[in-house]
Design a protein around this motif. Structure first.
Motif: not given
Length: 103
Positions: A39, A42-45, A70-71, A82
């Motif tokens: 969490n 940003g965003s996690w792939t 992580w972006y 990223t």
């Protein structure tokens, strides 16, 4: 055991659980990695998640954990971009430790 890591500079909180065993005068084992959560801003792939080497060898520890990208978008108040992050749990020589690049 619950494993946690935090990246303060880009706002990530990661955690997962592991089951492992020490074998005196034998090879230690990492049985499973589960309940992984990441969490933050940003965003996690996900790139990988789980047990990567289940049993210690004469040369290498058993290990598993999480790895992802992580972006962070511009305008979120953090440095945008990223980065690849990992947090591995390792077991070998009758001890355990974390191998990670969270700071």
């Amino acid at each position: 055991m619950k494993v946690s890591a935090t990246e303060g500079a880009i706002g990530i909180q990661a955690s997962y659980k592991v089951d492992f065993q020490h074998t005196q005068q034998g090879y230690d084992k990492l049985n499973r990695v589960y309940s992984a959560l990441v969490n933050g801003i940003g965003s996690w792939t996900w790139l990988s998640n789980g047990v990567f080497r289940g049993t210690e060898t004469a040369t290498y520890s058993a290990y598993g954990g999480i790895k992802g990208q992580w972006y962070v978008a511009p305008g979120l108040g953090l440095i945008p971009g990223t980065s690849t992050k990992y947090c591995y749990f390792r077991v070998g020589n009758d001890r355990y430790w974390l191998d990670y690049n969270f700071k």
